[in-house]
Design an enzyme around this catalytic site. Structure first.
Site, PDB file in Angstrom:
ATOM      1  N   ASP A  74       0.840  -1.199   0.000  1.00 44.01           N
ATOM      2  CA  ASP A  74       0.000   0.000   0.000  1.00 44.01           C
ATOM      3  C   ASP A  74       0.876   1.250   0.000  1.00 44.01           C
ATOM      4  OD1 ASP A  74      -2.898   1.142   0.641  1.00 44.01           O
ATOM      5  OD2 ASP A  74      -1.450   2.261   1.840  1.00 44.01           O
TER       6      ASP A  74
ATOM      7  N   TYR B 204       3.181   9.826  -0.685  1.00 48.25           N
ATOM      8  CA  TYR B 204       4.238   9.250   0.168  1.00 48.25           C
ATOM      9  C   TYR B 204       5.625   9.503  -0.433  1.00 48.25           C
ATOM     10  CZ  TYR B 204       0.370   6.539   2.317  1.00 48.25           C
ATOM     11  OH  TYR B 204      -0.791   6.150   2.922  1.00 48.25           O
TER      12      TYR B 204
ATOM     13  N   LYS C 293      -2.575   5.777  -4.536  1.00 46.08           N
ATOM     14  CA  LYS C 293      -3.702   6.690  -4.261  1.00 46.08           C
ATOM     15  C   LYS C 293      -3.507   8.031  -4.958  1.00 46.08           C
ATOM     16  CE  LYS C 293      -3.685   4.642   0.376  1.00 46.08           C
ATOM     17  NZ  LYS C 293      -2.286   4.563   0.799  1.00 46.08           N
TER      18      LYS C 293
ATOM     19  N   HIS D  12      -7.541   9.440  -2.276  1.00 44.18           N
ATOM     20  CA  HIS D  12      -6.910   9.399  -0.951  1.00 44.18           C
ATOM     21  C   HIS D  12      -7.773  10.024   0.152  1.00 44.18           C
ATOM     22  CE1 HIS D  12      -2.577   9.131   0.808  1.00 44.18           C
ATOM     23  NE2 HIS D  12      -3.462   8.930   1.752  1.00 44.18           N
TER      24      HIS D  12
HETATM   25  P1  NAD Z   1       0.656   1.467  11.947  1.00 40.44           P
HETATM   26  O1  NAD Z   1      -0.561   1.472  12.792  1.00 40.44           O
HETATM   27  O2  NAD Z   1       0.859   0.383  10.961  1.00 40.44           O
HETATM   28  O3  NAD Z   1       1.892   1.570  12.939  1.00 40.44           O
HETATM   29  C1  NAD Z   1       3.200   1.621  12.450  1.00 40.44           C
HETATM   30  C2  NAD Z   1       4.163   1.869  13.600  1.00 40.44           C
HETATM   31  O4  NAD Z   1       3.975   0.904  14.627  1.00 40.44           O
HETATM   32  C3  NAD Z   1       5.601   1.691  13.133  1.00 40.44           C
HETATM   33  O5  NAD Z   1       6.116   2.904  12.639  1.00 40.44           O
HETATM   34  C4  NAD Z   1       6.294   1.231  14.385  1.00 40.44           C
HETATM   35  O6  NAD Z   1       6.614   2.346  15.172  1.00 40.44           O
HETATM   36  C5  NAD Z   1       5.226   0.442  15.081  1.00 40.44           C
HETATM   37  N1  NAD Z   1       5.275  -1.035  14.823  1.00 40.44           N
HETATM   38  C6  NAD Z   1       4.885  -1.706  13.702  1.00 40.44           C
HETATM   39  N2  NAD Z   1       5.012  -3.028  13.876  1.00 40.44           N
HETATM   40  C7  NAD Z   1       5.495  -3.217  15.117  1.00 40.44           C
HETATM   41  C8  NAD Z   1       5.827  -4.359  15.882  1.00 40.44           C
HETATM   42  N3  NAD Z   1       5.667  -5.590  15.398  1.00 40.44           N
HETATM   43  N4  NAD Z   1       6.320  -4.177  17.134  1.00 40.44           N
HETATM   44  C9  NAD Z   1       6.468  -2.935  17.651  1.00 40.44           C
HETATM   45  N5  NAD Z   1       6.151  -1.814  16.986  1.00 40.44           N
HETATM   46  C10 NAD Z   1       5.667  -1.950  15.730  1.00 40.44           C
HETATM   47  O7  NAD Z   1       0.739   2.920  11.273  1.00 40.44           O
HETATM   48  P2  NAD Z   1       0.745   3.587   9.853  1.00 40.44           P
HETATM   49  O8  NAD Z   1       2.016   3.410   9.146  1.00 40.44           O
HETATM   50  O9  NAD Z   1       0.236   4.960  10.083  1.00 40.44           O
HETATM   51  O10 NAD Z   1      -0.405   2.800   9.032  1.00 40.44           O
HETATM   52  C11 NAD Z   1      -0.138   1.682   8.213  1.00 40.44           C
HETATM   53  C12 NAD Z   1      -0.331   2.011   6.747  1.00 40.44           C
HETATM   54  O11 NAD Z   1      -1.634   2.522   6.509  1.00 40.44           O
HETATM   55  C13 NAD Z   1       0.568   3.147   6.240  1.00 40.44           C
HETATM   56  O12 NAD Z   1       1.909   2.729   6.069  1.00 40.44           O
HETATM   57  C14 NAD Z   1      -0.127   3.512   4.963  1.00 40.44           C
HETATM   58  O13 NAD Z   1       0.165   2.566   3.956  1.00 40.44           O
HETATM   59  C15 NAD Z   1      -1.589   3.400   5.396  1.00 40.44           C
HETATM   60  N6  NAD Z   1      -2.135   4.730   5.794  1.00 40.44           N
HETATM   61  C16 NAD Z   1      -3.109   5.277   4.994  1.00 40.44           C
HETATM   62  C17 NAD Z   1      -3.657   6.509   5.320  1.00 40.44           C
HETATM   63  C18 NAD Z   1      -4.730   7.075   4.460  1.00 40.44           C
HETATM   64  O14 NAD Z   1      -5.086   8.255   4.620  1.00 40.44           O
HETATM   65  N7  NAD Z   1      -5.286   6.324   3.543  1.00 40.44           N
HETATM   66  C19 NAD Z   1      -3.219   7.217   6.457  1.00 40.44           C
HETATM   67  C20 NAD Z   1      -2.231   6.637   7.254  1.00 40.44           C
HETATM   68  C21 NAD Z   1      -1.717   5.379   6.915  1.00 40.44           C
END
Ligand code: NAD
Length: 274
Positions: free
Chosen positions: A46, A51, A76, A109
């Site tokens: 994704d 990004y 997106k 998006h």
């Molecule tokens: P997430 O909830 O996936 O959390 C990621 C964070 O959690 C990492 O940076 C790390 O600090 C921690 N983490 C991840 N795995 C871990 C583990 N196993 N142990 C300990 N800590 C861990 O947050 P995100 O990146 O905001 O969301 C995931 C994806 O969603 C994004 O990368 C993106 O692709 C998507 N996203 C989309 C939108 C949108 O507006 N459509 C907005 C935000 C994110």
């Protein structure tokens, strides 16, 4: 090879239920992270134009050496490219950066309602799907009101709505709306950007299953039929987040997590963000 569950979309396509998110992964880091994810078993990636890492993602895809037909790539449309004609140009730019002929899923998006161009954008995405440049099309951060407007005006139901969703923001009314209309719910920030990982209730459940808190949260998404796209740049966490197919949460534990719902939005309000 893990039996990665597939979710059937309303256009007949299938999408892996667990994917790899790359928000805030720098372009020069993205290739390595994507290659590691694909080597770990992920098949869905994704990304988004905003990004700034579509080139890196594309390099990672090539380096992984997995057949294109076995991968599911989402990108997106950013807010400044909304409208009647811009989405076709924006997708062409994304495909060029990704070095792909098509994406599996193209999402608007944000609705950016102040611009009031999301209906035109949706019409443009429908054309892009007809041209085969996006196999499936959907939206992100749309409320029930935004969804109703595009469905009623254009007559095409999005395959997916990707929304902020985690145990502290469970989005039950919107999930019910999606279910009624055949829209799949995809959870962004499924781990609450890491903020949920020290929650005592989740930690206690994790201990019981001898799993990490992150794995329990991801299992909660999967057990609720949600599509989920956690992000990490650390190899061991990328693997850990994929190692969630050998257990299921018992109903009592799912119910305990359901009680953590607290209107705990982390990201922007979709009605205001533009
Ligand atoms: P997430 O909830 O996936 O959390 C990621 C964070 O959690 C990492 O940076 C790390 O600090 C921690 N983490 C991840 N795995 C871990 C583990 N196993 N142990 C300990 N800590 C861990 O947050 P995100 O990146 O905001 O969301 C995931 C994806 O969603 C994004 O990368 C993106 O692709 C998507 N996203 C989309 C939108 C949108 O507006 N459509 C907005 C935000 C994110």
């Amino acid at each position: 090879m893990t039996n990665l569950p597939l979710i059937k979309l309303n256009d007949g396509a299938t999408m892996p239920q667990l994917g790899f998110g790359v928000w805030q992964v720098a372009d020069d880091q993205a290739a390595g992270a994507v290659k590691t994810a694909i080597a770990s078993g992920y098949r869905s990636i994704d990304t988004a134009a905003i990004y700034g890492n579509e080139e890196g993602v594309g390099r990672g895809i090539k380096a992984a050496g997995v057949a294109r037909s076995d991968l599911f790539i989402t990108t997106k449309l950013w807010n400044d490219r909304q409208g009647r004609d811009e989405p076709a140009k924006a997708l062409a730019e994304s495909l060029k950066k990704l070095k792909l002929d098509y994406v599996d899923l193209y999402l608007i998006h944000w609705p950016a309602p102040k611009q009031d161009r999301f209906v035109d954008s949706w019409r443009a995405l429908v054309a892009l799907q007809q041209q085969g440049l996006a196999r499936s099309i959907g939206v992100s951060n749309f409320t029930a009101a935004h969804l109703t407007r595009i469905i009623d005006t254009i007559g095409v139901v999005p395959a997916v709505n990707q929304i902020e969703l985690h145990p502290r923001l469970q989005q039950k009314p919107l999930r019910d709306f999606h279910a009624t209309h055949g829209i799949r719910t995809e959870s962004w920030s499924p781990l609450g950007q890491g903020k949920l990982l020290d929650d005592p209730v989740l930690a206690a459940i994790a201990k019981k299953y001898r799993k990490s808190t992150a794995q329990v949260i991801l299992r909660w998404h999967l057990d609720n039929q949600l599509i989920v796209i956690p992000k990490s740049t650390h190899e061991e966490r990328i693997r850990e987040n994929f190692a969630v197919f050998d257990f299921k949460l018992e109903p009592a534990d799912l119910a305990q997590i359901d009680k953590l719902d607290a209107n705990g939005r982390i990201g922007p309000d979709p009605d205001r963000f533009s």
